[in-house]
Motif scaffolding. Sequence first.
Motif, PDB file in Angstrom:
ATOM      1  N   UNK A 122       0.808  -1.221   0.000  1.00  0.00           N
ATOM      2  CA  UNK A 122       0.000   0.000   0.000  1.00  0.00           C
ATOM      3  C   UNK A 122       0.844   1.277   0.000  1.00  0.00           C
ATOM      4  N   UNK A 123       1.857   1.390   0.851  1.00  0.00           N
ATOM      5  CA  UNK A 123       2.619   2.648   0.840  1.00  0.00           C
ATOM      6  C   UNK A 123       3.608   2.785  -0.320  1.00  0.00           C
ATOM      7  N   UNK A 124       4.203   1.687  -0.766  1.00  0.00           N
ATOM      8  CA  UNK A 124       5.333   1.788  -1.687  1.00  0.00           C
ATOM      9  C   UNK A 124       5.093   1.172  -3.065  1.00  0.00           C
ATOM     10  N   UNK A 125       3.983   0.467  -3.240  1.00  0.00           N
ATOM     11  CA  UNK A 125       3.678  -0.119  -4.536  1.00  0.00           C
ATOM     12  C   UNK A 125       3.002   0.877  -5.454  1.00  0.00           C
ATOM     13  N   UNK A 126       2.790   0.439  -6.681  1.00  0.00           N
ATOM     14  CA  UNK A 126       2.017   1.218  -7.648  1.00  0.00           C
ATOM     15  C   UNK A 126       0.540   0.897  -7.485  1.00  0.00           C
ATOM     16  N   UNK A 127      -0.348   1.694  -8.070  1.00  0.00           N
ATOM     17  CA  UNK A 127      -1.765   1.316  -8.035  1.00  0.00           C
ATOM     18  C   UNK A 127      -2.024  -0.083  -8.598  1.00  0.00           C
ATOM     19  N   UNK A 128      -1.264  -0.495  -9.605  1.00  0.00           N
ATOM     20  CA  UNK A 128      -1.428  -1.837 -10.141  1.00  0.00           C
ATOM     21  C   UNK A 128      -0.985  -2.896  -9.129  1.00  0.00           C
ATOM     22  N   UNK A 129       0.102  -2.626  -8.405  1.00  0.00           N
ATOM     23  CA  UNK A 129       0.523  -3.537  -7.338  1.00  0.00           C
ATOM     24  C   UNK A 129      -0.582  -3.681  -6.291  1.00  0.00           C
ATOM     25  N   UNK A 130      -1.224  -2.564  -5.962  1.00  0.00           N
ATOM     26  CA  UNK A 130      -2.313  -2.593  -4.975  1.00  0.00           C
ATOM     27  C   UNK A 130      -3.463  -3.438  -5.489  1.00  0.00           C
ATOM     28  N   UNK A 131      -3.813  -3.270  -6.748  1.00  0.00           N
ATOM     29  CA  UNK A 131      -4.901  -4.061  -7.339  1.00  0.00           C
ATOM     30  C   UNK A 131      -4.577  -5.552  -7.269  1.00  0.00           C
ATOM     31  N   UNK A 132      -3.352  -5.898  -7.591  1.00  0.00           N
ATOM     32  CA  UNK A 132      -2.938  -7.298  -7.566  1.00  0.00           C
ATOM     33  C   UNK A 132      -2.964  -7.858  -6.146  1.00  0.00           C
ATOM     34  N   UNK A 133      -2.553  -7.040  -5.172  1.00  0.00           N
ATOM     35  CA  UNK A 133      -2.579  -7.468  -3.772  1.00  0.00           C
ATOM     36  C   UNK A 133      -4.004  -7.721  -3.309  1.00  0.00           C
ATOM     37  N   UNK A 166      -3.156   5.183  -4.415  1.00  0.00           N
ATOM     38  CA  UNK A 166      -3.161   3.795  -3.942  1.00  0.00           C
ATOM     39  C   UNK A 166      -4.373   3.501  -3.076  1.00  0.00           C
ATOM     40  N   UNK A 167      -4.794   4.484  -2.304  1.00  0.00           N
ATOM     41  CA  UNK A 167      -6.017   4.311  -1.511  1.00  0.00           C
ATOM     42  C   UNK A 167      -7.208   4.103  -2.439  1.00  0.00           C
ATOM     43  N   UNK A 168      -7.313   4.936  -3.461  1.00  0.00           N
ATOM     44  CA  UNK A 168      -8.423   4.812  -4.407  1.00  0.00           C
ATOM     45  C   UNK A 168      -8.360   3.479  -5.155  1.00  0.00           C
ATOM     46  N   UNK A 169      -7.143   3.062  -5.531  1.00  0.00           N
ATOM     47  CA  UNK A 169      -6.979   1.787  -6.234  1.00  0.00           C
ATOM     48  C   UNK A 169      -7.417   0.628  -5.347  1.00  0.00           C
ATOM     49  N   UNK A 170      -7.109   0.716  -4.068  1.00  0.00           N
ATOM     50  CA  UNK A 170      -7.508  -0.333  -3.111  1.00  0.00           C
ATOM     51  C   UNK A 170      -9.023  -0.501  -3.089  1.00  0.00           C
ATOM     52  N   UNK A 171      -9.746   0.581  -2.877  1.00  0.00           N
ATOM     53  CA  UNK A 171     -11.201   0.482  -2.792  1.00  0.00           C
ATOM     54  C   UNK A 171     -11.824   0.069  -4.125  1.00  0.00           C
ATOM     55  N   UNK A 172     -11.280   0.568  -5.220  1.00  0.00           N
ATOM     56  CA  UNK A 172     -11.796   0.166  -6.537  1.00  0.00           C
ATOM     57  C   UNK A 172     -11.583  -1.324  -6.774  1.00  0.00           C
ATOM     58  N   UNK A 173     -10.436  -1.842  -6.344  1.00  0.00           N
ATOM     59  CA  UNK A 173     -10.141  -3.259  -6.535  1.00  0.00           C
ATOM     60  C   UNK A 173     -11.041  -4.138  -5.676  1.00  0.00           C
ATOM     61  N   UNK A 174     -11.352  -3.683  -4.458  1.00  0.00           N
ATOM     62  CA  UNK A 174     -12.277  -4.441  -3.607  1.00  0.00           C
ATOM     63  C   UNK A 174     -13.613  -4.612  -4.322  1.00  0.00           C
ATOM     64  N   UNK A 175     -14.103  -3.545  -4.921  1.00  0.00           N
ATOM     65  CA  UNK A 175     -15.395  -3.612  -5.612  1.00  0.00           C
ATOM     66  C   UNK A 175     -15.308  -4.455  -6.878  1.00  0.00           C
ATOM     67  N   UNK A 176     -14.197  -4.375  -7.587  1.00  0.00           N
ATOM     68  CA  UNK A 176     -14.060  -5.105  -8.846  1.00  0.00           C
ATOM     69  C   UNK A 176     -13.831  -6.595  -8.635  1.00  0.00           C
ATOM     70  N   UNK A 177     -12.868  -6.937  -7.793  1.00  0.00           N
ATOM     71  CA  UNK A 177     -12.468  -8.340  -7.640  1.00  0.00           C
ATOM     72  C   UNK A 177     -13.271  -9.075  -6.562  1.00  0.00           C
ATOM     73  N   UNK A 178     -13.990  -8.327  -5.732  1.00  0.00           N
ATOM     74  CA  UNK A 178     -14.702  -8.957  -4.638  1.00  0.00           C
ATOM     75  C   UNK A 178     -16.079  -9.474  -4.967  1.00  0.00           C
ATOM     76  N   UNK A 179     -16.525  -9.291  -6.200  1.00  0.00           N
ATOM     77  CA  UNK A 179     -17.872  -9.722  -6.570  1.00  0.00           C
ATOM     78  C   UNK A 179     -17.965 -11.244  -6.614  1.00  0.00           C
TER      79      UNK A 179
END
Length: 364
Positions: A307-318, A348-361
């Motif tokens: 979260x602190x040091x990755x890219x938004x894509x890293x966050x999405x993958x995590x 990265x914060x925004x990427x995290x929440x967007x990924x939760x909604x996308x991948x969590x379905x």
Amino acid sequence: MTPRERFLTALRFQEPDRVPTFTTLTPQVAAALGELFNLPAEPEDSFLSTRISHTEILLRLGNDAVGVGPGRARGLETRVREDGALVDEFGLVYRRVGFYDEVIQRPLEHADTPADVDAYALPLALDEGRWEKAKWMIKQYASSYAIIGDLEATMFELSWNLVGFEKFLVDLSLQKEYVFVLLDKILEEWALPCGKRLIELGVDVLWAGDDFGTQRGMLLAPDFWRKYLKPRYAYLFGEWKKLNPDLKLAYHSCGSIVPIIPDLVAIGVDILNPIQPQAHGMDLGALKRQWYGKLCLFGGVDEQTVLPFGTPQNVREEVRRRIMEAGVGGGFIIAPSHNIQPDTPVENVLAYFEAVKEFGKYPL
């Protein structure tokens, strides 16, 4: 599904429409997001305020639950001294150091006997002013969102905060009598009545916890914890669940606490947080396989590196990885393994929440 339905369905080990989240922020991150969304970002005045602050921002981002907890007693709000230091109702004196308010003076830093503890007056747990915001929040949000009552720093952490970490651990290892008198005082006069009040107000989850883990293992020997801390938690959790047998009890400990997870389950813990992925043995997928049906998992996203040091894509993958490890069958609340820290970029914060909604379905 409403966020409330989503959250409570997952706690029943069933699959809702998507994996729920309850994520929290440090004030610095909240300030940046508040400016972005034009929403208020002032933290609540309470002990461990991050768990019950920034609600409007977090709901805008996608949280499925709302945190509430004890505020300050009426007339005992945190004050600023002439020298700029902050003084709270427990008598803890803080000074701003970098991103955090660090304690520089503690009310029991010279304690050595039970009499020293007896002479110290804890704030009144049931002061009515302390609960005004929690009551308002529950009335405002409980129809749509799950309600989490926060009582972390339940006993051990509040004790060492009043004394000082090093001194408390040394005196605990020496089994000085005052240490156990203090633990019991906090249990009976603070944790127990605060928890009962939150249950009476209608929380769905009561979130207790004390940190006993380091990156590599436990802060205390497991047998020492079992002898001196486990019976106290067992009593406390039992008293809370007498009031509401359907209450879900969450427990927080940072770090590696693998040896005592079975003990926590045995004394009534339903949800374990934060599943710090870089801590020894805290493998999210392995814990899911071992404890599915008995213990919900809450957390799991790497706050130390990704979260602190990755890219938004890293966050999405995590986020996708953690959902695939623990989301199947419900029983998983995704969250970072700590409050999102000040060194985390907004993107990265925004990427995290967007990924939760996308991948969590569901279905995953």
